[in-house]
Design a protein around this motif. Sequence first.
Motif, PDB file in Angstrom:
ATOM      1  N   ASP A 128      35.355  34.822  44.249  1.00 56.10           N
ATOM      2  CA  ASP A 128      35.098  34.524  42.729  1.00 56.10           C
ATOM      3  C   ASP A 128      34.250  35.387  42.049  1.00 56.10           C
ATOM      4  N   LEU A 129      33.421  36.160  42.897  1.00 55.95           N
ATOM      5  CA  LEU A 129      32.560  37.021  42.052  1.00 55.95           C
ATOM      6  C   LEU A 129      33.410  38.277  41.756  1.00 55.95           C
ATOM      7  N   HIS A 130      34.469  38.460  42.587  1.00 59.41           N
ATOM      8  CA  HIS A 130      35.186  39.793  42.512  1.00 59.41           C
ATOM      9  C   HIS A 130      36.039  39.390  41.215  1.00 59.41           C
ATOM     10  N   TRP A 131      36.784  38.289  40.917  1.00 58.51           N
ATOM     11  CA  TRP A 131      37.333  37.918  39.971  1.00 58.51           C
ATOM     12  C   TRP A 131      36.564  38.018  38.469  1.00 58.51           C
ATOM     13  N   TRP A 132      35.161  37.522  38.555  1.00 59.57           N
ATOM     14  CA  TRP A 132      34.641  37.595  37.502  1.00 59.57           C
ATOM     15  C   TRP A 132      34.100  38.730  37.368  1.00 59.57           C
ATOM     16  N   ASP A 133      33.947  39.783  38.139  1.00 65.49           N
ATOM     17  CA  ASP A 133      33.125  41.215  37.938  1.00 65.49           C
ATOM     18  C   ASP A 133      34.276  42.268  37.630  1.00 65.49           C
ATOM     19  N   GLU A 134      35.218  41.974  38.410  1.00 66.11           N
ATOM     20  CA  GLU A 134      36.295  43.170  38.219  1.00 66.11           C
ATOM     21  C   GLU A 134      37.666  42.580  37.666  1.00 66.11           C
ATOM     22  N   GLY A 135      37.760  41.568  37.544  1.00 64.48           N
ATOM     23  CA  GLY A 135      38.988  40.815  37.069  1.00 64.48           C
ATOM     24  C   GLY A 135      40.259  41.020  38.052  1.00 64.48           C
ATOM     25  N   ALA A 136      39.960  41.156  39.394  1.00 61.37           N
ATOM     26  CA  ALA A 136      40.763  41.403  40.376  1.00 61.37           C
ATOM     27  C   ALA A 136      40.112  40.708  41.732  1.00 61.37           C
ATOM     28  N   ILE A 137      40.848  41.219  42.786  1.00 58.60           N
ATOM     29  CA  ILE A 137      40.295  40.928  44.089  1.00 58.60           C
ATOM     30  C   ILE A 137      41.561  41.520  45.276  1.00 58.60           C
ATOM     31  N   GLY A 138      41.157  42.609  45.731  1.00 62.41           N
ATOM     32  CA  GLY A 138      42.226  43.280  46.659  1.00 62.41           C
ATOM     33  C   GLY A 138      43.284  43.681  45.736  1.00 62.41           C
ATOM     34  N   ASP A 139      44.588  43.481  45.959  1.00 62.92           N
ATOM     35  CA  ASP A 139      45.745  43.891  45.074  1.00 62.92           C
ATOM     36  C   ASP A 139      46.056  42.781  44.060  1.00 62.92           C
ATOM     37  N   ALA A 140      45.401  41.884  43.947  1.00 65.27           N
ATOM     38  CA  ALA A 140      45.662  40.839  42.941  1.00 65.27           C
ATOM     39  C   ALA A 140      45.005  40.999  41.608  1.00 65.27           C
ATOM     40  N   THR A 141      45.457  41.009  40.589  1.00 67.99           N
ATOM     41  CA  THR A 141      44.837  41.143  39.306  1.00 67.99           C
ATOM     42  C   THR A 141      45.128  39.988  38.368  1.00 67.99           C
ATOM     43  N   LEU A 142      43.795  39.758  37.546  1.00 68.08           N
ATOM     44  CA  LEU A 142      43.714  38.755  36.366  1.00 68.08           C
ATOM     45  C   LEU A 142      45.054  38.895  35.540  1.00 68.08           C
ATOM     46  N   THR A 143      46.006  37.897  35.353  1.00 66.53           N
ATOM     47  CA  THR A 143      47.138  38.389  34.406  1.00 66.53           C
ATOM     48  C   THR A 143      47.180  37.175  33.213  1.00 66.53           C
ATOM     49  N   HIS A 144      46.181  36.174  33.425  1.00 67.66           N
ATOM     50  CA  HIS A 144      46.302  34.862  32.565  1.00 67.66           C
ATOM     51  C   HIS A 144      44.876  34.188  32.738  1.00 67.66           C
ATOM     52  N   PRO A 145      44.420  33.674  31.675  1.00 70.19           N
ATOM     53  CA  PRO A 145      43.384  32.680  32.092  1.00 70.19           C
ATOM     54  C   PRO A 145      43.396  31.748  33.151  1.00 70.19           C
ATOM     55  N   LEU A 146      42.473  31.827  34.134  1.00 69.82           N
ATOM     56  CA  LEU A 146      42.552  31.324  35.323  1.00 69.82           C
ATOM     57  C   LEU A 146      41.237  30.488  35.519  1.00 69.82           C
ATOM     58  N   VAL A 147      41.614  29.106  36.106  1.00 69.98           N
ATOM     59  CA  VAL A 147      40.483  28.276  36.707  1.00 69.98           C
ATOM     60  C   VAL A 147      40.114  28.901  38.008  1.00 69.98           C
ATOM     61  N   LEU A 148      39.098  29.093  38.157  1.00 71.03           N
ATOM     62  CA  LEU A 148      38.527  29.767  39.552  1.00 71.03           C
ATOM     63  C   LEU A 148      38.269  28.671  40.663  1.00 71.03           C
ATOM     64  N   GLY A 149      37.608  28.985  41.825  1.00 68.92           N
ATOM     65  CA  GLY A 149      37.226  28.068  42.711  1.00 68.92           C
ATOM     66  C   GLY A 149      38.136  27.472  43.728  1.00 68.92           C
ATOM     67  N   HIS A 150      37.781  27.650  45.085  1.00 69.40           N
ATOM     68  CA  HIS A 150      38.459  27.204  46.180  1.00 69.40           C
ATOM     69  C   HIS A 150      37.598  26.621  47.275  1.00 69.40           C
ATOM     70  N   GLU A 151      36.161  26.381  47.166  1.00 66.98           N
ATOM     71  CA  GLU A 151      35.362  25.667  47.822  1.00 66.98           C
ATOM     72  C   GLU A 151      35.140  24.240  47.159  1.00 66.98           C
ATOM     73  N   GLY A 152      35.856  23.264  47.734  1.00 64.66           N
ATOM     74  CA  GLY A 152      35.562  22.013  46.830  1.00 64.66           C
ATOM     75  C   GLY A 152      35.506  20.805  47.693  1.00 64.66           C
ATOM     76  N   ALA A 153      35.039  19.907  47.048  1.00 58.97           N
ATOM     77  CA  ALA A 153      35.004  18.313  47.483  1.00 58.97           C
ATOM     78  C   ALA A 153      35.355  17.543  46.216  1.00 58.97           C
ATOM     79  N   GLY A 154      35.581  16.158  46.368  1.00 53.76           N
ATOM     80  CA  GLY A 154      36.033  15.547  45.156  1.00 53.76           C
ATOM     81  C   GLY A 154      36.281  13.853  45.835  1.00 53.76           C
TER      82      GLY A 154
END
Length: 336
Positions: A40-66
């Motif tokens: 998530d910090l890669h997305w926030w700080d770089e707008g990318a992670i690896g070879d994936a880049t931010l192309t539209h406004p994105l809701v982050l987060g993949h470690e979750g409970a509910g």
Amino acid sequence: MRAARLHAVGDLRVADEPVPVAGPGMSLVRVTAVGICGSDLHWWDEGAIGDATLTHPLVLGHEGAGVIADGPRSGERVAIDPAIPCETCRACRDGYRNLCYRIRFSGHGETDGMMREVMAWPSGLLHPLPDRVSDADGALLEPLGVAIHSADLGHLPFGGTASVIGCGPIGLLLIQVLKAAGASSVLAVEPLPHRREAAGRLGADQVADPAAFTAGNLMAELTGFGVDVAFEAAGNDAGVELAMDSVRPGGRVVLGGIPGDDVIRFGASLARRKGLTIAMVRRMNEVYPRAISLAERGVVDLASVVTSRSGLGEMPEAFGEAARRTGLKAVIEPQR
């Protein structure tokens, strides 16, 4: 409902959005806890992670409970598996769903993540949480799963020795997993003092600052002929080199860190001379039941890895704090 979207580098905005619709085979989930991951910090700080880049406004987060909010399981507390495999490609058919060619992953690419009050998610990927496992603990089951998967790839001999290079949350969870798996000794290497302290408290037998290896022969003093398996969770070339330096001839090196420039560099001569086997970590594969069991039985301490909790409205500050690495795991609680 409220949702936090990343519009550009460092540009997180919280706004009201329509509640999503749960289609066939899906459930609505009120998200109660989401961990901020290094990715998530890669997305926030770089707008990318690896070879994936931010192309539209994105809701982050993949470690979750509910809590499931509709249907026959309404009111059930759950951990949310963030990966939706296609189930039809060669990787899925071979049992490597984490390597699915067409995987959809929460908070990545075109798939909105968990940093919102309500999300719709496949019901089969919602794992019941035991009463003894808190919501924040439930969010940490995903990084615990990555640690378990890393340990699986390491093939640590029972009673064997290991090193963990990088003691962020996944490194700290990995130390606990390795000790639970029978490691006789774990060396933890970490530059930040508060993370070295946490590594020792959570089970590392030896703890060292990487700066101490720049002169002399400290690695040999700490590991003898080398550990059986080295785990890199630092995300930089220096961490990879230390992992390879720490492992014995014929040993294994498991690379779990994500480099910011999407390139891993290491000296080929050392790796070749030692005849190392190198394994790469891609998220996790079918480990939630084991992660839940470890948490329920108290084999791993998840609660002590969480050092801050924030609401959606405090997310920019929480991301800034996480990026400065002043704590361990920052958790967002969307219902606050």
